[in-house]
Each structure stands twice: as C-alpha cells, then as structure tokens.
Design a protein around this motif. Structure first.
Motif, PDB file in Angstrom:
ATOM      1  N   ASN A  15       0.845  -1.199   0.000  1.00  0.00           N
ATOM      2  CA  ASN A  15       0.000   0.000   0.000  1.00  0.00           C
ATOM      3  C   ASN A  15       0.881   1.250   0.000  1.00  0.00           C
ATOM      4  OD1 ASN A  15       0.396   0.906   2.850  1.00  0.00           O
ATOM      5  ND2 ASN A  15      -0.798  -0.917   3.385  1.00  0.00           N
ATOM      6  N   GLU A  16       0.304   2.343  -0.420  1.00  0.00           N
ATOM      7  CA  GLU A  16       1.080   3.582  -0.582  1.00  0.00           C
ATOM      8  C   GLU A  16       1.605   4.151   0.724  1.00  0.00           C
ATOM      9  OE1 GLU A  16      -0.562   5.853  -4.442  1.00  0.00           O
ATOM     10  OE2 GLU A  16      -2.018   5.697  -2.796  1.00  0.00           O
ATOM     11  N   GLU A  17       0.903   3.886   1.798  1.00  0.00           N
ATOM     12  CA  GLU A  17       1.323   4.414   3.094  1.00  0.00           C
ATOM     13  C   GLU A  17       2.427   3.574   3.740  1.00  0.00           C
ATOM     14  OE1 GLU A  17      -2.683   5.734   2.041  1.00  0.00           O
ATOM     15  OE2 GLU A  17      -1.797   3.767   2.148  1.00  0.00           O
ATOM     16  N   ARG A  18       2.622   2.377   3.220  1.00  0.00           N
ATOM     17  CA  ARG A  18       3.603   1.414   3.779  1.00  0.00           C
ATOM     18  C   ARG A  18       3.249   1.066   5.229  1.00  0.00           C
ATOM     19  NH1 ARG A  18       4.061   0.423  -0.848  1.00  0.00           N
ATOM     20  NH2 ARG A  18       5.763   1.102  -2.169  1.00  0.00           N
ATOM     21  N   GLU A  19       1.947   0.895   5.451  1.00  0.00           N
ATOM     22  CA  GLU A  19       1.411   0.631   6.781  1.00  0.00           C
ATOM     23  C   GLU A  19       0.833  -0.785   6.811  1.00  0.00           C
ATOM     24  OE1 GLU A  19       0.449   1.661  10.679  1.00  0.00           O
ATOM     25  OE2 GLU A  19       1.532   2.903   9.242  1.00  0.00           O
ATOM     26  N   PRO A  20       1.194  -1.606   7.801  1.00  0.00           N
ATOM     27  CA  PRO A  20       0.617  -2.951   7.895  1.00  0.00           C
ATOM     28  C   PRO A  20      -0.911  -2.886   7.852  1.00  0.00           C
ATOM     29  CG  PRO A  20       2.394  -2.732   9.465  1.00  0.00           C
ATOM     30  CD  PRO A  20       2.153  -1.354   8.893  1.00  0.00           C
ATOM     31  N   ASP A  21      -1.495  -3.793   7.076  1.00  0.00           N
ATOM     32  CA  ASP A  21      -2.940  -3.777   6.933  1.00  0.00           C
ATOM     33  C   ASP A  21      -3.525  -5.172   7.056  1.00  0.00           C
ATOM     34  OD1 ASP A  21      -2.042  -4.698   4.443  1.00  0.00           O
ATOM     35  OD2 ASP A  21      -2.900  -3.070   3.302  1.00  0.00           O
ATOM     36  N   VAL A  22      -4.831  -5.215   7.030  1.00  0.00           N
ATOM     37  CA  VAL A  22      -5.566  -6.468   7.164  1.00  0.00           C
ATOM     38  C   VAL A  22      -6.720  -6.456   6.169  1.00  0.00           C
ATOM     39  CG1 VAL A  22      -6.967  -5.556   9.074  1.00  0.00           C
ATOM     40  CG2 VAL A  22      -6.737  -8.018   8.795  1.00  0.00           C
ATOM     41  N   ARG A  23      -6.927  -7.616   5.527  1.00  0.00           N
ATOM     42  CA  ARG A  23      -8.058  -7.762   4.598  1.00  0.00           C
ATOM     43  C   ARG A  23      -9.160  -8.518   5.316  1.00  0.00           C
ATOM     44  NH1 ARG A  23      -9.625 -11.320   0.029  1.00  0.00           N
ATOM     45  NH2 ARG A  23      -7.809 -12.613   0.530  1.00  0.00           N
ATOM     46  N   LEU A  24     -10.371  -7.974   5.240  1.00  0.00           N
ATOM     47  CA  LEU A  24     -11.547  -8.565   5.861  1.00  0.00           C
ATOM     48  C   LEU A  24     -12.573  -8.871   4.778  1.00  0.00           C
ATOM     49  CD1 LEU A  24     -11.792  -5.939   8.722  1.00  0.00           C
ATOM     50  CD2 LEU A  24     -10.979  -8.280   8.964  1.00  0.00           C
ATOM     51  N   VAL A  25     -13.320  -9.946   4.981  1.00  0.00           N
ATOM     52  CA  VAL A  25     -14.312 -10.393   3.988  1.00  0.00           C
ATOM     53  C   VAL A  25     -15.620 -10.658   4.685  1.00  0.00           C
ATOM     54  CG1 VAL A  25     -14.904 -12.258   2.383  1.00  0.00           C
ATOM     55  CG2 VAL A  25     -12.558 -11.372   2.450  1.00  0.00           C
ATOM     56  N   TRP A  26     -16.720 -10.230   4.043  1.00  0.00           N
ATOM     57  CA  TRP A  26     -18.059 -10.603   4.444  1.00  0.00           C
ATOM     58  C   TRP A  26     -18.624 -11.497   3.352  1.00  0.00           C
ATOM     59  CZ3 TRP A  26     -22.671  -8.906   1.862  1.00  0.00           C
ATOM     60  CH2 TRP A  26     -23.849  -9.412   2.434  1.00  0.00           C
ATOM     61  N   ASP A  27     -18.976 -12.729   3.728  1.00  0.00           N
ATOM     62  CA  ASP A  27     -19.550 -13.692   2.803  1.00  0.00           C
ATOM     63  C   ASP A  27     -20.967 -13.992   3.289  1.00  0.00           C
ATOM     64  OD1 ASP A  27     -20.372 -15.916   1.351  1.00  0.00           O
ATOM     65  OD2 ASP A  27     -18.374 -16.806   1.344  1.00  0.00           O
ATOM     66  N   PRO A  28     -21.990 -13.587   2.533  1.00  0.00           N
ATOM     67  CA  PRO A  28     -23.370 -13.759   3.014  1.00  0.00           C
ATOM     68  C   PRO A  28     -23.767 -15.216   3.149  1.00  0.00           C
ATOM     69  CG  PRO A  28     -23.358 -13.053   0.732  1.00  0.00           C
ATOM     70  CD  PRO A  28     -21.931 -12.982   1.214  1.00  0.00           C
ATOM     71  N   ARG A  29     -23.057 -16.119   2.515  1.00  0.00           N
ATOM     72  CA  ARG A  29     -23.380 -17.549   2.633  1.00  0.00           C
ATOM     73  C   ARG A  29     -22.840 -18.130   3.925  1.00  0.00           C
ATOM     74  NH1 ARG A  29     -20.475 -18.432  -2.893  1.00  0.00           N
ATOM     75  NH2 ARG A  29     -19.065 -17.369  -1.474  1.00  0.00           N
ATOM     76  N   GLY A  30     -22.023 -17.340   4.640  1.00  0.00           N
ATOM     77  CA  GLY A  30     -21.460 -17.811   5.888  1.00  0.00           C
ATOM     78  C   GLY A  30     -20.339 -18.806   5.715  1.00  0.00           C
ATOM     79  N   CYS A  31     -19.867 -18.969   4.490  1.00  0.00           N
ATOM     80  CA  CYS A  31     -18.797 -19.913   4.214  1.00  0.00           C
ATOM     81  C   CYS A  31     -17.447 -19.248   4.487  1.00  0.00           C
ATOM     82  CB  CYS A  31     -18.826 -20.362   2.746  1.00  0.00           C
ATOM     83  SG  CYS A  31     -20.372 -21.113   2.246  1.00  0.00           S
ATOM     84  N   PRO A  32     -16.484 -19.980   4.962  1.00  0.00           N
ATOM     85  CA  PRO A  32     -15.153 -19.376   5.091  1.00  0.00           C
ATOM     86  C   PRO A  32     -14.653 -18.968   3.708  1.00  0.00           C
ATOM     87  CG  PRO A  32     -15.273 -21.496   6.207  1.00  0.00           C
ATOM     88  CD  PRO A  32     -16.542 -21.340   5.427  1.00  0.00           C
ATOM     89  N   PRO A  33     -14.048 -17.812   3.611  1.00  0.00           N
ATOM     90  CA  PRO A  33     -13.555 -17.339   2.301  1.00  0.00           C
ATOM     91  C   PRO A  33     -12.400 -18.180   1.801  1.00  0.00           C
ATOM     92  CG  PRO A  33     -13.241 -15.683   4.025  1.00  0.00           C
ATOM     93  CD  PRO A  33     -13.878 -16.858   4.663  1.00  0.00           C
TER      94      PRO A  33
END
Length: 159
Positions: A141-159
């Motif tokens: 990322n442009e800020e060079r800052e540690p980040d985290v990706r989050l997911v919402w799956d309406p089926r409730g299945c693990p991504p």
C-alpha cells in the motif's frame, strides 16, 4: 419532530457537487482516526482524486445532514473501498447504516482493507460479520502501513 429529538442524516447517492465536502470528511476522518499513519497524498491530491476518480468510478453514497456531508461510503465490484465519517459522527449508528447499505448493494459479498493500527475500524467490521483473511506488512500500500483484509460472505462460508 419532538423537542430534543435529533434527525438522522439521509443516505443518498453522491453527486459531483459533493466532491469538496466528501474530500473534507475523508481528510478529517483520516487525521482523527489515524494520527500516526503517514498519508501518501497531499490534501490537494486527495481533493483531486475524490472529484476525478472516486466519484466518477465508484458507487459513492453520502450521509447528508441538512445539506452537509457527514459521511461517505464508496463501493466497487465486491469491495467496500471507503467508509469515512466526520469525527463528531462516530459512534452514533451512521457506520452501521452504511454497512447495511453496502451489504444491500453488494449482496454477493464484500471485502475491504483496513490498517492494522485502526483497531476501532477493524473491530467495527468484525461486529458486522466480516472475518479476517489476510494480514500484510504494508509493502503493497502507498502508506507502507501494515494492513488487514476482511471479507463478508453472506453464505457464511469461510472465504
């Protein structure tokens, strides 16, 4: 409206004329929520990006309180790209309304990135059914800052 009652801001699609207020909310919110994170772009660059890129190419909604923009939500294909609230509007349910709108507009699921340093945002999304799927050291990322990706799956299945 009863005496002492407060009116909720209206959520509506953003218009080109909102660009300045959208940029103002983005800038104020980033500064308040992430004071230790280096911004990759100047205020003028952010304002130009909002007007020339964000509004024309994303599904952008604003929280309009009597003609004043107090929050923004930007979506693209399966992504929640931006959710920023005026600092004095946090903790009043406006973010909840934006997430509900995002899920309605992207019923197949959503993903987003947030900085690891932004723990309140991270916890907010977890409360709304998002799950953590990836952490990075920030090198992408442009800020060079540690980040985290989050997911919402309406089926409730693990991504």
């Amino acid at each position: 409206m009863a005496a002492g009652a407060t009116r909720s801001p209206d959520l509506r699609p953003a218009r080109p004329a909102d660009a300045g207020q959208v940029a103002d909310v983005w800038l104020r919110s980033f500064a308040a929520a992430l004071p230790g994170v280096r911004r990759a772009h100047s205020d003028d660059e952010v304002r130009r990006w909002v007007a020339e890129v964000l509004l024309p190419t994303h599904d952008v909604w604003v929280a309009d309180d009597g003609g004043t923009v107090v929050g923004l939500l930007a979506l693209s294909d399966g992504r929640l790209d931006q959710l920023y609230l005026a600092p004095d509007r946090r903790g009043r349910g406006l973010g909840d309304r934006f997430v509900a709108l995002a899920k309605q507009r992207q019923p197949g699921g959503l993903q987003l990135w947030t900085f690891q340093a932004n723990e309140p945002a991270w916890r907010f999304y977890l409360r709304h059914g998002f799950v953590e799927v990836e952490r990075t050291d920030g090198s992408r990322n442009e800020e060079r800052e540690p980040d985290v990706r989050l997911v919402w799956d309406p089926r409730g299945c693990p991504p």
